[in-house]
Design a protein around this motif. Structure first.
Motif, PDB file in Angstrom:
ATOM      1  N   PRO A   1       0.811  -1.219   0.000  1.00 21.20           N
ATOM      2  CA  PRO A   1       0.000   0.000   0.000  1.00 21.20           C
ATOM      3  C   PRO A   1       0.850   1.277   0.000  1.00 21.20           C
ATOM      4  N   LEU A   2       2.125   1.150   0.374  1.00 23.08           N
ATOM      5  CA  LEU A   2       2.989   2.330   0.391  1.00 23.08           C
ATOM      6  C   LEU A   2       3.005   3.010  -0.981  1.00 23.08           C
ATOM      7  N   PHE A   3       2.980   2.191  -2.040  1.00 20.25           N
ATOM      8  CA  PHE A   3       3.099   2.738  -3.393  1.00 20.25           C
ATOM      9  C   PHE A   3       1.917   3.626  -3.779  1.00 20.25           C
ATOM     10  N   PHE A   4       0.809   3.457  -3.065  1.00 17.66           N
ATOM     11  CA  PHE A   4      -0.400   4.197  -3.439  1.00 17.66           C
ATOM     12  C   PHE A   4      -0.603   5.427  -2.566  1.00 17.66           C
ATOM     13  N   ARG A   5       0.283   5.629  -1.610  1.00 15.52           N
ATOM     14  CA  ARG A   5       0.094   6.751  -0.693  1.00 15.52           C
ATOM     15  C   ARG A   5       0.302   8.089  -1.389  1.00 15.52           C
ATOM     16  N   ASP A   6      -0.302   9.161  -0.797  1.00 16.42           N
ATOM     17  CA  ASP A   6      -0.189  10.496  -1.382  1.00 16.42           C
ATOM     18  C   ASP A   6       1.241  10.999  -1.422  1.00 16.42           C
ATOM     19  N   ASN A   7       2.032  10.648  -0.407  1.00 15.09           N
ATOM     20  CA  ASN A   7       3.387  11.182  -0.353  1.00 15.09           C
ATOM     21  C   ASN A   7       4.407  10.306  -1.097  1.00 15.09           C
ATOM     22  N   THR A   8       3.911   9.281  -1.799  1.00 15.38           N
ATOM     23  CA  THR A   8       4.823   8.370  -2.494  1.00 15.38           C
ATOM     24  C   THR A   8       4.807   8.623  -3.995  1.00 15.38           C
ATOM     25  N   ARG A   9       5.989   8.639  -4.597  1.00 16.27           N
ATOM     26  CA  ARG A   9       6.050   8.675  -6.052  1.00 16.27           C
ATOM     27  C   ARG A   9       7.043   7.629  -6.536  1.00 16.27           C
ATOM     28  N   MET A  10       6.754   7.067  -7.698  1.00 17.43           N
ATOM     29  CA  MET A  10       7.554   5.957  -8.200  1.00 17.43           C
ATOM     30  C   MET A  10       8.520   6.420  -9.282  1.00 17.43           C
ATOM     31  N   LEU A  11       9.703   5.789  -9.276  1.00 15.60           N
ATOM     32  CA  LEU A  11      10.677   6.032 -10.327  1.00 15.60           C
ATOM     33  C   LEU A  11      11.004   4.661 -10.900  1.00 15.60           C
ATOM     34  N   PHE A  12      10.351   4.308 -12.005  1.00 15.13           N
ATOM     35  CA  PHE A  12      10.521   2.958 -12.531  1.00 15.13           C
ATOM     36  C   PHE A  12      11.816   2.813 -13.313  1.00 15.13           C
ATOM     37  N   GLY A  13      12.365   1.616 -13.291  1.00 17.39           N
ATOM     38  CA  GLY A  13      13.578   1.335 -14.062  1.00 17.39           C
ATOM     39  C   GLY A  13      14.596   0.603 -13.207  1.00 17.39           C
ATOM     40  N   ASN A  14      15.641   0.142 -13.846  1.00 14.68           N
ATOM     41  CA  ASN A  14      16.746  -0.509 -13.147  1.00 14.68           C
ATOM     42  C   ASN A  14      17.374   0.483 -12.169  1.00 14.68           C
ATOM     43  N   ALA A  15      17.607   0.037 -10.952  1.00 12.63           N
ATOM     44  CA  ALA A  15      18.058   0.946  -9.893  1.00 12.63           C
ATOM     45  C   ALA A  15      19.345   1.665 -10.281  1.00 12.63           C
ATOM     46  N   LYS A  16      20.254   0.937 -10.923  1.00 14.12           N
ATOM     47  CA  LYS A  16      21.541   1.526 -11.266  1.00 14.12           C
ATOM     48  C   LYS A  16      21.351   2.677 -12.266  1.00 14.12           C
ATOM     49  N   ASP A  17      20.562   2.404 -13.340  1.00 16.16           N
ATOM     50  CA  ASP A  17      20.311   3.437 -14.348  1.00 16.16           C
ATOM     51  C   ASP A  17      19.610   4.636 -13.729  1.00 16.16           C
ATOM     52  N   SER A  18      18.584   4.340 -12.916  1.00 12.18           N
ATOM     53  CA  SER A  18      17.812   5.425 -12.320  1.00 12.18           C
ATOM     54  C   SER A  18      18.706   6.336 -11.496  1.00 12.18           C
ATOM     55  N   ILE A  19      19.569   5.728 -10.667  1.00 10.14           N
ATOM     56  CA  ILE A  19      20.414   6.558  -9.809  1.00 10.14           C
ATOM     57  C   ILE A  19      21.397   7.354 -10.662  1.00 10.14           C
ATOM     58  N   GLN A  20      21.965   6.693 -11.691  1.00 12.80           N
ATOM     59  CA  GLN A  20      22.907   7.410 -12.554  1.00 12.80           C
ATOM     60  C   GLN A  20      22.256   8.620 -13.205  1.00 12.80           C
ATOM     61  N   LYS A  21      21.045   8.410 -13.727  1.00 10.11           N
ATOM     62  CA  LYS A  21      20.339   9.531 -14.372  1.00 10.11           C
ATOM     63  C   LYS A  21      20.041  10.626 -13.365  1.00 10.11           C
ATOM     64  N   LEU A  22      19.673  10.187 -12.158  1.00  8.89           N
ATOM     65  CA  LEU A  22      19.364  11.145 -11.095  1.00  8.89           C
ATOM     66  C   LEU A  22      20.593  11.988 -10.779  1.00  8.89           C
ATOM     67  N   ILE A  23      21.761  11.322 -10.728  1.00 10.32           N
ATOM     68  CA  ILE A  23      22.992  12.030 -10.408  1.00 10.32           C
ATOM     69  C   ILE A  23      23.301  13.079 -11.472  1.00 10.32           C
ATOM     70  N   SER A  24      23.183  12.681 -12.763  1.00 12.22           N
ATOM     71  CA  SER A  24      23.524  13.668 -13.794  1.00 12.22           C
ATOM     72  C   SER A  24      22.497  14.808 -13.802  1.00 12.22           C
ATOM     73  N   GLU A  25      21.266  14.462 -13.458  1.00 12.61           N
ATOM     74  CA  GLU A  25      20.223  15.491 -13.387  1.00 12.61           C
ATOM     75  C   GLU A  25      20.537  16.498 -12.268  1.00 12.61           C
ATOM     76  N   ILE A  26      20.943  15.978 -11.109  1.00 12.71           N
ATOM     77  CA  ILE A  26      21.266  16.874  -9.985  1.00 12.71           C
ATOM     78  C   ILE A  26      22.470  17.742 -10.341  1.00 12.71           C
ATOM     79  N   ASN A  27      23.422  17.143 -11.080  1.00 19.37           N
ATOM     80  CA  ASN A  27      24.614  17.899 -11.466  1.00 19.37           C
ATOM     81  C   ASN A  27      24.292  19.087 -12.380  1.00 19.37           C
ATOM     82  N   THR A  28      23.196  18.980 -13.123  1.00 21.23           N
ATOM     83  CA  THR A  28      22.858  20.076 -14.036  1.00 21.23           C
ATOM     84  C   THR A  28      22.107  21.203 -13.330  1.00 21.23           C
ATOM     85  N   LEU A  29      21.708  20.940 -12.091  1.00 16.85           N
ATOM     86  CA  LEU A  29      20.921  21.961 -11.368  1.00 16.85           C
ATOM     87  C   LEU A  29      21.722  23.251 -11.149  1.00 16.85           C
TER      88      LEU A  29
END
Lengths: 104, 475
Positions: free
Chosen positions: B447-475
């Motif tokens: 049920p955690l996935f359906f909560r109001d304060n939860t958002r999903m980031l689908f994909g392989n964990a490694k790829d997701s984190i890598q993309k997240l890192i490059s995204e944060i770097n562009t901030l």
């Protein structure tokens, strides 16, 4: 029933050791942080390789003059035991080395 | 040197006898002391080395001082054969242990445990045929327990490395009970024979049945329960080695074996407690399948874009990462550490919340993150991190599911109800990294996935984190 009593009496000393070791094992392990569960399990697993002593005794007193199934199985037992001991301690060390490094 | 030194209680002994026994005493002390040191983070590595030196000492003294019943030492050729065998086995063991990846640690421990079990089973089998052996009961026990530990650990190894699937059927429970009764009956039958040494074929049958039992006993046990099973098998190997110690009246073997047996049993129970289940329940495979989905939670799932996620993280004060098996599968531990450093650089406080049974082995996450150089004061245990949850801005759940499932607290009908969890749901925001909408190992809806304060980031964990890192770097 008689066999059990005979067994107890003739093994009374090892049985004492065994019972006390149970308490010792429980005492030594309780309060271990979950960080260490995996290395601890792996280290304990390596200690259970003491069976290698049995393997050494077996092969040590085996008759080498003829080729027998017993001899092959004995050597196999030793081989397995050594794998357990050497691999077990080495892999535990490898895991713990990483814990060490980041303490600085 | 070999003159009789003294006669004690009718038993004559030499310097060599006394020295051998003394070395066993020393080995026993080293085992206990080593295990004691192993249970504290600062001393653990030393502890392992002490225990290993105890083992080496006992092996060397046995090789050179052990005498058979006739009083003769191990012959020269035998010594050579032994040293060669030890060399080969040791080299293989060292190479495997150096080469294996950290993520493969659970299956490797299982594999080494299997070899120990096999050694005990073989020693039992061979000693049974030795007519001078008067302790047949313990010999058979060592044989049975060793074979169960061997075949069980091999199945556990296969399952953890993905080579063996789960096979579970309701009737297996009964087959296992029948096999156990069969093993007991066969053992009693053999021992009651007037000349039990002559029943070698029955002993081979006993070996076969025990091996089969080991396979069938581990087969139905599912992913989340693997840590408990490995720990249990580990303690069985210890007990099997101790049984062989009885054959040789070798106190170091008995102490070492039982020490491991007791420690393994305690560890097993600790893990069962962490999952709020009884050992019995784990062994009968009550988990998984037929899960009760919490219907009222339906709701919708919200995805989060990478840019939203990166802004959310970069402007938080406190972030907690909760890793699970998905992190291990994706080998994403280094990326998680990179993300942690990046965020810390931006003034965000980052910690890891470690559930005791996250992953496939107790402490599995700790080992993985340690490999990636995460400082261990950042790894916070469940009870501690739960106190901080409501003050946490963002929780990132990486490949974990059941250990953050609020159904454990809220839905009395759920199979995991009562299991202690990390209360990720209490954090202000939850980002769940997941490959898809699959269920966790317990096979139940989260049920955690359906909560109001939860958002999903689908994909392989490694790829997701890598993309997240490059995204944060562009901030």
């Amino acid at each position: 029933m008689e066999e059990i009593i005979v067994f107890f009496y003739s093994f009374r000393e090892p049985i004492f050791i065994m019972v006390l070791s149970i308490f010792l094992g429980i005492e030594v392990i309780s309060n271990v942080p979950s960080v260490l569960h995996t290395p601890l399990m792996s280290g304990a697993n390596a200690i259970s390789g003491v069976i290698i002593i049995g393997g050494i005794i077996l092969v040590g007193h085996a008759d080498l003059s003829r080729f027998s199934l017993e001899l092959i199985l004995g050597i196999l037992a030793m081989l397995f035991g050594t794998l357990n001991v050497a691999g077990g301690f080495a892999v535990t060390d490898r895991m713990l080395e990483m814990f060490k490094k980041k303490k600085k | 040197m070999d003159n009789i030194l003294h006669t004690f209680n009718g038993e004559a002994f030499t310097y060599a006898h006394a020295f051998l026994e003394f070395s066993y005493l020393l080995a026993a002390i080293l085992f206990v002391y080593g295990l004691k040191l192993l249970s504290h983070p600062e001393t653990a590595r030393k502890g392992n080395i002490w225990a290993a030196s105890g083992m080496i000492l006992a092996m060397i003294t046995t090789l050179f001082l052990h005498e058979d019943d006739g009083g003769s030492r191990i012959g020269f050729t035998n010594v050579i054969v032994i040293i060669v065998t030890l060399g080969i086995g040791g080299a293989i063991g060292l190479v495997i242990s150096k080469r294996v990846k950290m993520t493969a640690m659970p299956e490797l421990v299982s594999f080494f445990n299997a070899t120990g079990g096999a050694a005990s089973a073989l020693v039992g089998l061979l000693e049974y045929g030795n007519p001078g052996n008067e302790s047949l009961l313990v010999t058979l026990l060592g044989l049975i327990i060793g074979s169960i530990a061997f075949s069980g650990s091999m199945i556990a190894y296969g399952k953890l490395s993905g080579k063996v699937g789960n096979i579970s059927a309701g009737f297996m429970k009964y087959v296992n009970i029948v096999l156990l009764i069969g093993i007991t009956a066969l053992t009693v039958y053999i021992l009651l024979q007037p000349e039990p040494h002559k029943y070698a074929s029955l002993v081979y049958l006993l070996l076969a049945v025990s091996l089969l039992y080991g396979i069938l006993f581990v087969m139905p046990i599912g992913g989340a329960d693997m840590p408990v099973v490995i720990s249990l098998l580990n303690s069985l190997t210890g007990i099997a080695a101790a049984m062989a110690g009885f054959i040789y009246h070798n106190l170091a073997m008995i102490l070492g074996g039982i020490l491991v047996g007791a420690a393994g049993s305690i560890l097993t129970l600790l893990m069962c407690k962490a999952m709020n289940r009884s050992l019995w329940n784990v062994l009968l495979g009550g988990f998984g399948g037929g899960g009760v989905a919490s219907g009222e939670e339906g709701g919708t799932i919200k995805e989060i874009t990478l840019s939203d996620a990166s802004i959310l993280l970069a402007y938080s004060q406190k972030v907690v990462i909760i890793p699970g098996y998905g992190l291990a599968v994706a080998q994403a531990q280094h990326n998680a550490h990179e993300l942690e450093k990046l965020l810390e650089g931006k003034g965000v406080q980052v910690k890891y919340g470690i559930h005791p049974v996250a992953g496939r082995m107790p402490g599995h996450m700790n080992v993985l993150l340690a490999e990636a150089d995460v400082s261990y004061d950042k790894l916070v245990e469940m009870d501690e991190i739960n106190k901080e949850m409501s003050a946490t801005d963002v929780v990132i759940v990486i490949g974990a599911n059941d250990v953050v499932n609020p159904a454990a607290n809220e839905t009395p009908g759920s199979p995991i109800y009562g299991m202690p969890i990390i209360n990720a749901v209490e954090a202000k925001n939850v980002i769940v990294m997941k490959r898809g909408m699959g269920k966790g190992y317990a096979g139940i809806e989260n049920p955690l996935f359906f909560r109001d304060n939860t958002r999903m980031l689908f994909g392989n964990a490694k790829d997701s984190i890598q993309k997240l890192i490059s995204e944060i770097n562009t901030l």
